[in-house]
Design a protein around this motif. Sequence first.
Motif, PDB file in Angstrom:
ATOM      1  N   PHE A 169      29.633  51.210  22.783  1.00 11.20           N
ATOM      2  CA  PHE A 169      29.527  50.425  24.027  1.00 11.20           C
ATOM      3  C   PHE A 169      30.822  49.308  23.712  1.00 11.20           C
ATOM      4  N   VAL A 170      31.018  49.134  22.775  1.00 16.25           N
ATOM      5  CA  VAL A 170      32.685  48.880  22.864  1.00 16.25           C
ATOM      6  C   VAL A 170      33.446  49.285  23.763  1.00 16.25           C
ATOM      7  N   ALA A 171      34.288  50.905  23.153  1.00 17.22           N
ATOM      8  CA  ALA A 171      35.009  51.237  23.851  1.00 17.22           C
ATOM      9  C   ALA A 171      34.790  51.305  25.932  1.00 17.22           C
ATOM     10  N   ALA A 172      33.842  51.921  26.068  1.00 23.74           N
ATOM     11  CA  ALA A 172      33.170  51.972  27.839  1.00 23.74           C
ATOM     12  C   ALA A 172      33.866  50.910  28.185  1.00 23.74           C
ATOM     13  N   PHE A 173      33.381  49.335  27.869  1.00 19.83           N
ATOM     14  CA  PHE A 173      33.860  48.771  28.695  1.00 19.83           C
ATOM     15  C   PHE A 173      35.092  47.883  29.112  1.00 19.83           C
ATOM     16  N   SER A 174      35.440  48.207  27.376  1.00 24.89           N
ATOM     17  CA  SER A 174      37.300  48.159  27.589  1.00 24.89           C
ATOM     18  C   SER A 174      38.067  49.404  28.144  1.00 24.89           C
ATOM     19  N   MET A 175      37.103  50.091  27.909  1.00 25.83           N
ATOM     20  CA  MET A 175      38.207  51.320  29.338  1.00 25.83           C
ATOM     21  C   MET A 175      38.144  50.939  30.528  1.00 25.83           C
ATOM     22  N   LEU A 176      36.428  50.991  30.488  1.00 26.54           N
ATOM     23  CA  LEU A 176      36.237  50.495  32.295  1.00 26.54           C
ATOM     24  C   LEU A 176      37.283  49.052  32.374  1.00 26.54           C
ATOM     25  N   ALA A 177      37.200  48.380  32.044  1.00 28.16           N
ATOM     26  CA  ALA A 177      38.170  46.969  32.229  1.00 28.16           C
ATOM     27  C   ALA A 177      39.569  47.607  32.401  1.00 28.16           C
ATOM     28  N   LYS A 178      40.624  48.389  31.768  1.00 24.92           N
ATOM     29  CA  LYS A 178      41.641  48.498  31.975  1.00 24.92           C
ATOM     30  C   LYS A 178      41.135  49.905  33.055  1.00 24.92           C
ATOM     31  N   LEU A 179      40.429  50.402  33.545  1.00 21.49           N
ATOM     32  CA  LEU A 179      40.703  51.048  34.683  1.00 21.49           C
ATOM     33  C   LEU A 179      40.524  50.377  35.795  1.00 21.49           C
ATOM     34  N   ALA A 180      39.737  48.450  35.746  1.00 22.78           N
ATOM     35  CA  ALA A 180      39.772  48.458  36.609  1.00 22.78           C
ATOM     36  C   ALA A 180      41.309  47.937  36.896  1.00 22.78           C
ATOM     37  N   GLN A 181      42.130  47.915  36.799  1.00 25.05           N
ATOM     38  CA  GLN A 181      43.293  46.907  36.060  1.00 25.05           C
ATOM     39  C   GLN A 181      44.716  48.070  36.717  1.00 25.05           C
ATOM     40  N   VAL A 182      44.337  49.148  36.864  1.00 27.51           N
ATOM     41  CA  VAL A 182      44.618  50.246  36.625  1.00 27.51           C
ATOM     42  C   VAL A 182      45.700  50.388  37.913  1.00 27.51           C
ATOM     43  N   ASP A 183      45.258  49.416  38.986  1.00 22.89           N
ATOM     44  CA  ASP A 183      45.706  49.142  40.731  1.00 22.89           C
ATOM     45  C   ASP A 183      46.185  48.101  40.855  1.00 22.89           C
ATOM     46  N   GLY A 184      46.570  47.131  39.842  1.00 21.82           N
ATOM     47  CA  GLY A 184      47.606  45.684  39.713  1.00 21.82           C
ATOM     48  C   GLY A 184      46.562  44.914  39.690  1.00 21.82           C
ATOM     49  N   ARG A 185      45.867  44.864  39.695  1.00 22.39           N
ATOM     50  CA  ARG A 185      45.124  43.366  39.788  1.00 22.39           C
ATOM     51  C   ARG A 185      43.297  44.322  39.943  1.00 22.39           C
ATOM     52  N   VAL A 186      42.183  43.776  39.618  1.00 22.23           N
ATOM     53  CA  VAL A 186      41.170  43.094  39.658  1.00 22.23           C
ATOM     54  C   VAL A 186      40.377  43.067  40.971  1.00 22.23           C
ATOM     55  N   THR A 187      40.265  43.678  41.487  1.00 26.33           N
ATOM     56  CA  THR A 187      38.810  42.972  42.569  1.00 26.33           C
ATOM     57  C   THR A 187      38.089  42.869  42.250  1.00 26.33           C
ATOM     58  N   ARG A 188      37.166  41.736  43.652  1.00 24.98           N
ATOM     59  CA  ARG A 188      36.090  41.656  43.593  1.00 24.98           C
ATOM     60  C   ARG A 188      35.375  42.428  43.350  1.00 24.98           C
ATOM     61  N   GLN A 189      35.253  43.784  44.860  1.00 23.95           N
ATOM     62  CA  GLN A 189      34.962  44.760  44.485  1.00 23.95           C
ATOM     63  C   GLN A 189      34.534  45.896  43.155  1.00 23.95           C
ATOM     64  N   GLU A 190      35.795  45.861  42.749  1.00 23.38           N
ATOM     65  CA  GLU A 190      35.455  46.106  41.287  1.00 23.38           C
ATOM     66  C   GLU A 190      34.894  45.808  39.842  1.00 23.38           C
ATOM     67  N   ILE A 191      34.912  44.234  39.929  1.00 24.42           N
ATOM     68  CA  ILE A 191      34.341  43.588  39.185  1.00 24.42           C
ATOM     69  C   ILE A 191      32.032  43.301  39.760  1.00 24.42           C
TER      70      ILE A 191
END
Length: 252
Positions: A59-81
């Motif tokens: 559980f911790v790994a999944a949402f931690s890695m999803l967070a870093k994946l959301a950041q990979v394009d430079g910023r976390v957009t509303r669409q990604e959230i």
Amino acid sequence: MGWMGKLVGGTIGFALGGPLGAIFGAAFGHAFDSGSGLDSIANRQQRLSTVEEHQLIFFVAAFSMLAKLAQVDGRVTRQEIDSIESFMEKDLRLDTESRNVAANIFRTALNAPGTFADFARQFYQQFHQQPQMLELLIDILIRVAVSDGRLSQAEDVLILSAVSTFNFSVHRYEQMKSQYNRTADSAYDVLGCSPDDDDDQVKRCYRQRVQEYHPDKIAAKGLPDEFTRFAQDKFREIQEAWEQIKAARGIK
């Protein structure tokens, strides 16, 4: 009471180390500081079973890695959230408490020094002998990444880094991505086989997938209860792909 109930109740007795432990501690350290003293906390703590420990790590790994994946394009957009929230609600069907826990992990990981690679390595250390768990996490990363209609090059490169860390088949990864393109070969991609395979080979692939990804079997390996719906959907996709191929080939 599972690991989530123990966490929400502030009675969890488990020390998670490494970069995932840092996320867990930063997100929920307050849960261990409540009460009327250390003796009171110790008396209230309930040890996690081995399966519960695995569930917590997944559980911790999944949402931690999803967070870093959301950041990979430079910023976390509303669409990604929105994509993450939709995954929690529609794919996992998390209740309010579980959704709050997932969101807390996600927010904490966004600002944490630990990297996607750090989290992937620790996850692999835990589940390297359970290839189904590795594939499930890769599938989760792909599913969320493509929910906006496309898999960006940066997202693809990052997920490929996990594929490498997991010693996972790049060919299988390409098949998994193709499942979401809804091509004529998607059913074969779900089963991990090829349209060029004969009927016997396709049957073998189907039986292997059914054996490996039955939800009860996956749960026993440490898939969190909160991901049960996702596992059931994946299992149903396997069954639907088999029925589609059977009809097309005239297999009885």
